[in-house]
Design an enzyme around this catalytic site. Structure first.
Site, mmCIF file in Angstrom:
data_model
loop_
_atom_site.group_PDB
_atom_site.id
_atom_site.type_symbol
_atom_site.label_atom_id
_atom_site.label_comp_id
_atom_site.label_asym_id
_atom_site.label_seq_id
_atom_site.Cartn_x
_atom_site.Cartn_y
_atom_site.Cartn_z
ATOM 1 N N LYS A 494 -121.988 16.068 -12.684
ATOM 2 C CA LYS A 494 -121.735 15.448 -13.876
ATOM 3 C C LYS A 494 -121.223 16.366 -14.904
ATOM 4 C CE LYS A 494 -126.462 16.085 -15.040
ATOM 5 N NZ LYS A 494 -127.883 15.408 -15.135
ATOM 6 N N ARG A 592 -136.798 7.793 -21.277
ATOM 7 C CA ARG A 592 -135.474 7.466 -21.375
ATOM 8 C C ARG A 592 -134.818 6.219 -20.615
ATOM 9 N NH1 ARG A 592 -131.540 12.864 -19.647
ATOM 10 N NH2 ARG A 592 -131.805 11.938 -17.373
ATOM 11 N N TYR A 718 -113.059 36.107 -41.864
ATOM 12 C CA TYR A 718 -113.343 35.225 -42.876
ATOM 13 C C TYR A 718 -114.435 35.711 -43.512
ATOM 14 C CZ TYR A 718 -110.005 31.806 -41.169
ATOM 15 O OH TYR A 718 -108.872 31.084 -40.675
ATOM 16 N N MET A 767 -111.609 30.244 -35.251
ATOM 17 C CA MET A 767 -111.342 28.919 -34.530
ATOM 18 C C MET A 767 -110.864 29.452 -33.065
ATOM 19 S SD MET A 767 -109.044 25.527 -34.912
ATOM 20 C CE MET A 767 -109.845 25.112 -36.489
HETATM 21 C C1 LIG Z 1 -128.909 16.451 -14.568
HETATM 22 C C2 LIG Z 1 -129.690 15.771 -13.741
HETATM 23 C C3 LIG Z 1 -130.418 16.465 -12.767
HETATM 24 C C4 LIG Z 1 -130.106 17.906 -12.549
HETATM 25 O O1 LIG Z 1 -131.016 18.806 -13.471
HETATM 26 P P1 LIG Z 1 -131.125 20.413 -13.307
HETATM 27 O O2 LIG Z 1 -132.209 20.668 -14.238
HETATM 28 O O3 LIG Z 1 -129.798 20.713 -13.848
HETATM 29 O O4 LIG Z 1 -131.206 20.727 -12.020
HETATM 30 C C5 LIG Z 1 -131.327 15.745 -12.038
HETATM 31 N N1 LIG Z 1 -131.489 14.543 -12.067
HETATM 32 C C6 LIG Z 1 -130.987 13.898 -13.144
HETATM 33 C C7 LIG Z 1 -131.543 12.368 -13.368
HETATM 34 C C8 LIG Z 1 -130.196 14.439 -14.035
HETATM 35 O O5 LIG Z 1 -129.739 13.696 -14.884
#
Ligand SMILES: *Cc1c(COP(=O)(O)O)cnc(C)c1O
Length: 823
Positions: A494, A592, A718, A767
């Protein structure tokens, strides 16, 4: 190249030939051990190797579909009537037997190299030094393992008159098997370091193991300056009747005495053998290059009729690049730059990488290839073989550069263009010839193909995030080592694979046989499918408007509420599908997403039982604090809740359902809870909470655009935040907060690594730019600057900006080009 018939091979490996097809008289010309690198081609024989994590027998039916029709197997149940099989007890041993048999057919000398470091460099340098006098066959890249050595030896044939082969071992008993396969006449023991020490009791034991390679050698080249191992090596030579070709740089007793001195980036060496002196120079000053050059000199002195003639060639030795580089090119092209020496074996490896990285949008596969030098194979035969390889990998177009490949252009039966030299190519270069293609650029060093690659490269600004794909595989394997062989791995790709890239990373992970990839939203999954990712893909956050995409692209949604379940079921129904795979998320403490109560679960189950539209492939939950020992009680409560809820689901449904709860730090700290699958994220990208030996995979770097000298009283940037109190030299670097470098790193909080030192950021970060204090460093415009990578860890940057490594990695802006390195 080998040419045995299948029935001959059956006899050689003491196997049983099972053949209902009449293939047994076909001559085998290609040995395949990795199904992923086979694409097509005739006369190939696949060895179904088995290891702790993989089993070649799994790939047989797939290979049969690709037209491979001969197999060496140990599992009789994989024998089918449609191909020819040789059944043996142990397929690895069979491959080794075949190589051992093949080796015996050749009388020319073989140099065998082992040691902890430098094997590949010594091999490549010897090849450079000796290739005018000898026709040399050598191990491709660093093929030095229990499998790599037999594959290297099987390349031997009568075209050659010298072999140079390397052997590497990581535990005892291994060298015993490699020695008869290599049968070196001359040995080189490069050095014994501490690498791979874990499987040996001591450095002594490791040395003794390595020496076994030389039991039947006539001569052994070694350095006497290591007090720990030298007595062992000398005793070995005595007891085995091996002539010691020893050397020293420290005035110890040895056959060859070296003295060295360094100047202007060169090292000048004097070698003294009794009364005779030889002088030569190498363009390096580091200790390992000098040591490698000494080994090469000693070996060349043994082999060559005329040592003097070789001396001048030491001056032209170059670093051995062992990497492919994958970059975005112009007009939607992807470039694979292979800086490795050009030869048939490495061409074949590079073509398999090209095939692996090709995407749907790439309408053409092109190869830009120089003359192939110093192969020892007659030229017409050589270019016929090159053509054969290009055909086999379905290359659409060849650009040949150099007088020799041009002279043999008739050997090529594909679209083609030829140029006598790289300069001619540059002059006639037309951007439009290169679009929507994946392009392999592979040339011998003399052809300076870097020029071609810079013509084809997207003109990016100098700031890049460099991703080391080998390190990524290393990290994957470290985590796999914590798991049972049967536990599946889902890798979280992701958010652009935590900022490192999408398709390139996914392709590599698919190649490494991970079981699942997880994306955040459906669009990311669609993109991966379009790029040719076929393994299961889970969508963590499936939105209703994307359901049709999920179904069309065979993505698997994470279902975390009744509402979502019902809506998705309807979508599946509209498509008249059944048993569509879904994953159920259980809420156990993160608060969550997910099903939290037994009532909720009851209602999913009754909904699922009413029809057959959905199938739960897995149930999972996510740990809120697996990295923090102070909350372990809480984590254990999460495990418990998960057990209760998941049992309820699993016990009610008639099919098998996988369970998973561990993320990276969970895998490190609670491997007992791995269940059927784990979800790997940040660990793959190089961050460990328990200090696993992970490798850094991403380096954020740029180059200096300008140097300025400032006087006390002046200020930088700056708000005049950078106060100058002494004569100061500053470097301007084109990296700013818009590239993802946190503004909090300004004003000496953050550092950069440059010319072997850390330097502070001076003033506010702008920037698109920042300034570094480089006083006394003699820095120049064009010097490379690292912001994180091997010298400054992502965790350190996270600490300084009061965040976590995840945010540092994913925060690097998309405008920063990603460059991939691959061995
Ligand atoms: C991102 C995620 C992981 C991976 O977590 P890490 O700490 O990066 O290993 C595992 N499970 C879910 C549901 C996630 O969203």
């Amino acid at each position: 190249m080998i040419e045995y018939t299948l029935s001959e091979i059956a006899t050689i490996v003491h196997g049983k030939l099972v053949d209902h097809t009449g293939f047994s008289d076909q001559k085998i010309k290609q040995i395949v051990t990795d199904s992923r690198t086979f694409f097509k081609g005739e006369n190939a024989l696949f060895f179904a190797l088995t290891g702790p994590r993989n089993n070649g027998h799994k790939y047989i039916s797939n290979l049969e579909k690709k037209g491979l029709n001969a197999f060496v197997v140990s599992d009789a149940s994989s024998i089918t009537p449609d191909a020819a099989f040789i059944q043996v007890e142990d397929t690895t041993k069979a491959l080794q037997h075949l190589a051992e048999y093949h080796r015996k057919k050749f009388q020319y000398p073989v140099v065998g190299i082992t040691g902890s470091n430098g094997k590949t460099i010594v091999k490549e340098w010897l090849h450079e030094l000796l290739s005018e006098e000898f026709r040399i066959v050598r191990s491709p890249k660093s093929y030095n393992s229990q499998i790599g050595v037999p594959l290297s030896v099987l390349l031997m044939d009568n075209h050659f008159n010298l072999g140079i082969l390397e052997a590497g071992i990581s535990k005892s008993e291994e060298m015993k098997k490699l020695a008869p396969i290599i049968q070196p006449e001359i040995g080189i023991l490069t050095n014994i370091g501490d690498a791979h020490q874990e499987n040996f009791q001591s450095k002594q034991q490791k040395t003794e193991e390595k020496l076994l390679l030389f039991s039947k050698a006539k001569k052994l080249v070694f350095c006497v300056d290591d007090k720990n191992t030298t007595p062992l090596v000398q005793a070995f030579c005595k007891s085995h009747g091996v002539e010691a070709v020893s050397w020293t740089r420290q005035n110890n007793k040895a056959l060859i005495q070296f003295t060295t001195y360094q100047e202007n980036g060169n090292t000048t060496l004097e070698a003294r053998i009794s009364e005779k002196k030889y002088h030569f120079k190498i363009p390096f000053t580091d200790a390992s290059s000098v040591e490698n050059a000494c080994h090469c000199f000693a070996t060349a002195w043994i082999l060559s009729e005329n040592t003097e003639k070789i001396l001048s060639r030491f001056g032209q030795l170059a670093p051995v690049a062992m990497r492919l580089e994958i970059k975005q090119g112009i007009n939607n092209c992807l470039l694979i730059n292979d800086y490795y020496n050009s030869d048939l074996a490495s061409l074949s490896i590079a073509l398999s990488v090209l095939h692996q990285q090709a995407k749907k949008g790439h309408k053409k596969k092109q190869v830009i290839l120089s003359d192939i030098q110093q192969t020892g194979i007659p030229e017409d035969e050589l270019y016929r073989q090159v053509n054969h390889l290009l055909q086999r990998w379905e290359i659409d177009r060849l650009v040949g550069i150099g007088p020799k490949i041009s002279a043999h252009q008739d050997a090529f039966s594909l679209q083609k263009a030829f140029y006598p030299s790289t300069e001619d190519f540059e002059q006639e270069f037309l951007r439009t010839r290169f679009s929507d293609s994946i392009i392999l650029i592979k040339g011998a060093r003399a052809f300076t193909f870097e020029k071609i690659s810079s013509l084809l490269q997207q003109k990016a600004h100098q700031t890049v995030l460099e991703i080391d794909l080998n390190a990524l595989v290393h990290n994957l394997n470290i985590f796999r080592g914590l798991l049972h062989p049967s536990t599946k791995t889902m890798v979280m790709v992701k958010a652009f694979s935590y900022g490192t890239g999408d398709v390139e990373i996914a392709k590599l992970l698919q190649f490494q046989n991970v079981d699942y990839l997880a994306v955040a939203v459906a669009d990311e999954g669609v993109e991966l499918r379009q790029a040719g990712i076929q393994i299961p893909l889970i969508v963590m956050n499936p939105e209703e408007h994307s359901f049709q995409h999920i179904i069309d692209y065979r993505l698997e949604p994470n279902i975390y509420s009744i509402k979502l379940l019902e809506a998705f079921e309807e979508a599946v129904d509209r498509n008249a599908l059944q048993q569509f795979p879904i994953h159920l998320k259980l809420e156990t403490g993160m608060n969550r997403l997910g099903f939290k109560t037994e009532e909720e679960i009851e209602s999913i189950l009754s909904s699922l039982e009413q029809n057959n539209r959905l199938k739960i492939v897995s149930v999972f939950s996510h740990l809120a604090t697996s990295d923090d020992p102070t909350f372990d009680d809480f984590t254990h409560e999460q495990f418990q809740r998960f057990d209760v809820l998941s049992d309820k689901i699993i016990s009610r449904l008639p099919y098998k359902i996988d369970r998973h709860i561990l993320n990276s730090s969970g895998i490190e700290r609670f491997p007992g809870k791995q269940m059927e699958m784990v979800r790997l994220g940040i660990g793959l990208y190089g961050v460990s909470v328990t200090g696993l030996p992970l490798q850094n995979i991403s380096t954020f770097k740029s180059i200096i655009s300008q140097i300025k000298k400032l006087k006390p009283g002046e200020t930088v940037g700056y708000s005049r935040k950078g106060q100058i109190e002494r004569e100061t030299e500053i470097a301007v670097v084109p990296v700013g907060y818009a590239d993802g470098l946190d503004r909090k790193l300004g004003n000496s909080n953050g550092e950069a690594y440059l010319k072997g030192q850390r330097v502070p950021v001076i003033g506010n970060i702008c920037m698109d730019m920042l300034m570094l204090d480089v006083t006394d460093l003699k820095a120049q415009p064009g010097d490379s600057v690292e912001f994180f990578g091997p010298h400054i860890s992502i965790s350190e940057v996270a600490q300084k900006t009061a965040t976590i490594p995840y945010e540092v990695l994913t925060g690097i802006s998309q405008r920063v080009k990603r460059v991939y390195l691959h061995e």
